[in-house]
Design a protein around this motif. Structure first.
Motif, PDB file in Angstrom:
ATOM      1  N   ARG A 386      35.900  23.699  34.158  1.00  0.00           N
ATOM      2  CA  ARG A 386      37.060  23.185  33.440  1.00  0.00           C
ATOM      3  C   ARG A 386      36.865  21.695  33.152  1.00  0.00           C
ATOM      4  O   ARG A 386      36.440  20.929  34.002  1.00  0.00           O
ATOM      5  CB  ARG A 386      38.325  23.390  34.272  1.00  0.00           C
ATOM      6  CG  ARG A 386      39.598  22.861  33.624  1.00  0.00           C
ATOM      7  CD  ARG A 386      40.816  23.212  34.447  1.00  0.00           C
ATOM      8  NE  ARG A 386      41.006  24.657  34.527  1.00  0.00           N
ATOM      9  CZ  ARG A 386      42.004  25.230  35.197  1.00  0.00           C
ATOM     10  NH1 ARG A 386      42.867  24.477  35.860  1.00  0.00           N
ATOM     11  NH2 ARG A 386      42.099  26.557  35.230  1.00  0.00           N
ATOM     12  N   GLY A 387      37.154  21.306  31.927  1.00  0.00           N
ATOM     13  CA  GLY A 387      37.018  19.915  31.528  1.00  0.00           C
ATOM     14  C   GLY A 387      35.624  19.549  31.056  1.00  0.00           C
ATOM     15  O   GLY A 387      35.335  18.360  30.854  1.00  0.00           O
ATOM     16  N   PHE A 388      34.742  20.550  30.849  1.00  0.00           N
ATOM     17  CA  PHE A 388      33.397  20.221  30.390  1.00  0.00           C
ATOM     18  C   PHE A 388      33.392  19.616  28.992  1.00  0.00           C
ATOM     19  O   PHE A 388      32.429  18.955  28.599  1.00  0.00           O
ATOM     20  CB  PHE A 388      32.516  21.482  30.421  1.00  0.00           C
ATOM     21  CG  PHE A 388      31.074  21.211  30.113  1.00  0.00           C
ATOM     22  CD1 PHE A 388      30.251  20.568  31.025  1.00  0.00           C
ATOM     23  CD2 PHE A 388      30.534  21.588  28.889  1.00  0.00           C
ATOM     24  CE1 PHE A 388      28.920  20.316  30.732  1.00  0.00           C
ATOM     25  CE2 PHE A 388      29.208  21.330  28.591  1.00  0.00           C
ATOM     26  CZ  PHE A 388      28.399  20.694  29.519  1.00  0.00           C
ATOM     27  N   TRP A 389      34.464  19.824  28.244  1.00  0.00           N
ATOM     28  CA  TRP A 389      34.540  19.227  26.913  1.00  0.00           C
ATOM     29  C   TRP A 389      34.441  17.704  27.000  1.00  0.00           C
ATOM     30  O   TRP A 389      33.959  17.059  26.055  1.00  0.00           O
ATOM     31  CB  TRP A 389      35.850  19.639  26.224  1.00  0.00           C
ATOM     32  CG  TRP A 389      37.091  19.129  26.903  1.00  0.00           C
ATOM     33  CD1 TRP A 389      37.816  19.755  27.863  1.00  0.00           C
ATOM     34  CD2 TRP A 389      37.742  17.881  26.661  1.00  0.00           C
ATOM     35  NE1 TRP A 389      38.893  18.980  28.249  1.00  0.00           N
ATOM     36  CE2 TRP A 389      38.865  17.824  27.511  1.00  0.00           C
ATOM     37  CE3 TRP A 389      37.502  16.814  25.800  1.00  0.00           C
ATOM     38  CZ2 TRP A 389      39.724  16.731  27.536  1.00  0.00           C
ATOM     39  CZ3 TRP A 389      38.354  15.723  25.818  1.00  0.00           C
ATOM     40  CH2 TRP A 389      39.455  15.688  26.681  1.00  0.00           C
ATOM     41  N   LYS A 390      34.880  17.134  28.124  1.00  0.00           N
ATOM     42  CA  LYS A 390      34.758  15.689  28.292  1.00  0.00           C
ATOM     43  C   LYS A 390      33.281  15.276  28.333  1.00  0.00           C
ATOM     44  O   LYS A 390      32.905  14.229  27.791  1.00  0.00           O
ATOM     45  CB  LYS A 390      35.453  15.243  29.571  1.00  0.00           C
ATOM     46  CG  LYS A 390      36.946  15.546  29.618  1.00  0.00           C
ATOM     47  CD  LYS A 390      37.540  15.161  30.966  1.00  0.00           C
ATOM     48  CE  LYS A 390      39.014  15.541  31.049  1.00  0.00           C
ATOM     49  NZ  LYS A 390      39.589  15.236  32.388  1.00  0.00           N
TER      50      LYS A 390
END
Length: 489
Positions: A386-390
């Motif tokens: 989760r949050g790998f888009w960052k």
């Protein structure tokens, strides 16, 4: 107020910068549509066509007067790789990255597409101002080739591929004492319960049969009987059976060659082409586990010496040698520094070799873009934290926005404070700036496919990074090239 008529307007510059991007996008889309047809082209590109292109461009472009440009290119190439490595560390420390991809993200930052993209740009940009056409086009290809060879040597001779392999080493978890004690206690109680139940069952059967009671069996025999097995004395036969079973159950599928490559200590450019475009087919290797690790001498030879003599690197070395020895250069191209008798067609004696290399090398940009499209089309994204888009956003900004700014400042500093860059050498300045703003190289896709399984977290993370960068590149490269042509040269 006078206007410099030699410098194109803003609209002309934007159009000139967008033209090669549109050309590359169209060919890349074709590679995505025809991905299966391009499967075998990586080996041809790396081992045949690319060496032709490098030799023809380097031999024509360099001589003793501009050999200092090679120093500028090598130093800049090393600087850009260390800067990308620092970007990878920043992304790993500040954003959520999969635990099994902590080394791969470093390679994503350090390894850039300094081959296909700059060459494709040069072939179109060199035809417009402020460049001088065919001469600058050949020089630009030679400059980009040096960047590419520097990166190849860093990946295969200086440990880049081995760094990536660290993500796929088995991790041994340290045992937890509390969990180990609880498991041991539970196992002991289970064994006791099964042994008691088996003893009661044996006694009941004996009483009903009216036969003589046998002495109580040992717990090991009871457990074997309870599991539906039969007790054996000795270990040789059971070991032999186990060996036969494991040998018969050896997987004999297309992944065997991949498993063999995972056990290698050294990966070379030649082995990369066997796994191009995610290819996982090959002869079955039944003795995969029996592959012996190379000794120290073989490891040094395969890891450090062989990559230097890979076709792209060897063609660069031979090209530089020929270019800086006037009698040798006069055999291939016309030069004012040595009077070489001409062939019957009034050209240098070995001009036909240059024509062959130029003809074959002209296919490199097209095949490179086709392979890029095929790679992107086969990518899948799943099982990411989760949050790998960052992580993808941060890497894209660092490589495509921050890095070009550093590249422009570095190029100006080297030109003004050293004599390595001639202010009139516009194409050299353009290549130095352009190679600072390109996305991650698809070379990492080939390396990852050797070690990772299809659909793994590592391949998904790399896919997300590449898709984000190559999508953003359409805008950032247009801005970078437009600004460079109008202000930085």
């Amino acid at each position: 107020m006078s206007v410099d008529s030699s410098r194109p307007g803003v609209g002309d510059v934007i159009f000139t910068a967008f033209k090669p991007i549109a050309k590359m996008a169209a060919i890349t889309l074709g590679g995505a549509v025809l991905s299966e047809a391009t499967r075998a082209n990586a080996g041809i590109l790396i081992n045949l066509l690319l060496p032709m292109l490098i030799f023809s461009a380097v031999t024509t472009s360099f001589d003793a007067s501009n050999i200092k440009s090679v120093v500028a290119l090598v130093v800049t190439g090393v600087l850009y790789m260390f800067m990308g490595l620092a970007f990878g560390f920043l992304v790993r420390w500040l954003t959520p990255v999969p635990k099994t991809w902590k080394w791969g993200v470093l390679i994503t930052g350090a390894c850039s597409n300094v081959g296909d993209l700059p060459i494709a740009f040069v072939l179109t940009i060199a035809k417009s101002a402020p460049f001088s056409g065919e001469q600058d086009s050949t020089r630009g290809i030679a400059y980009a080739s040096i960047f590419m060879v520097v990166q190849t040597l860093a990946m295969f001779s200086l440990g880049g591929a081995q760094l990536l392999k660290r993500d796929f080493r088995p991790v041994e978890e340290s045992p937890d004492p509390e969990k180990a004690a609880a498991t041991s206690s539970k196992l002991k109680s289970t064994v006791t319960a099964i042994a008691n139940r088996t003893r009661k069952t044996v006694g009941l059967v004996s009483r009903r049969a009216g036969g003589r009671r046998q002495p109580p069996a040992s717990p090991a025999v009871m457990l074997t009987c309870a599991a539906g097995g039969t007790a054996r004395t000795g270990t040789s036969h059971s070991s032999e059976e186990g060996y036969k079973t494991s040998a018969n159950n050896t997987p004999n599928d297309g992944n065997s060659i991949v498993e063999a490559d995972r056990d290698r200590d050294v990966i070379s450019p030649a082995s990369i082409s066997a796994h191009s475009i995610g290819s996982r087919t090959g002869p079955a290797a039944k003795e995969t586990s029996a592959i012996a690790r190379p000794n120290c001498i073989k490891r040094v030879w395969s890891g450090y010496i062989v990559p230097v003599f890979a076709p792209p690197s060897l063609s660069l070395i031979v090209g530089l040698i020929v270019a800086n020895i006037p009698p040798l250069k006069a055999l291939f191209v016309k030069t004012d520094k040595f009077d070489m008798p001409s062939a019957p067609d009034d050209k240098p004696p070995l001009d036909f070799i240059m024509e062959i290399c130029t003809f074959g090398g002209s296919a490199v940009p097209v095949i490179g873009m086709l392979l890029l499209g095929a790679n992107l089309s086969r990518m899948s994204i799943k099982n990411l934290p989760r949050g790998f888009w960052k992580s993808t956003v941060m890497m894209s900004v660092l490589k495509l926005v921050v890095s070009p700014i550093v590249g422009m400042l570095w190029t100006k500093m080297v030109m003004n404070r050293t004599g390595l860059i001639d202010p009139e050498e516009k194409m050299l300045q353009f290549i130095l700036i352009l190679c600072a703003g390109v996305p991650t190289a698809t070379l990492q896709v080939y390396l990852t496919n050797i070690y990772a399984t299809e659909g793994s977290v590592e391949t998904s993370a790399l896919s997300a990074m590449l898709l984000a960068q190559y999508s953003t590149m359409l805008l950032t490269l247009t801005i970078l090239v437009s600004y460079t042509l109008s202000n930085a040269l």
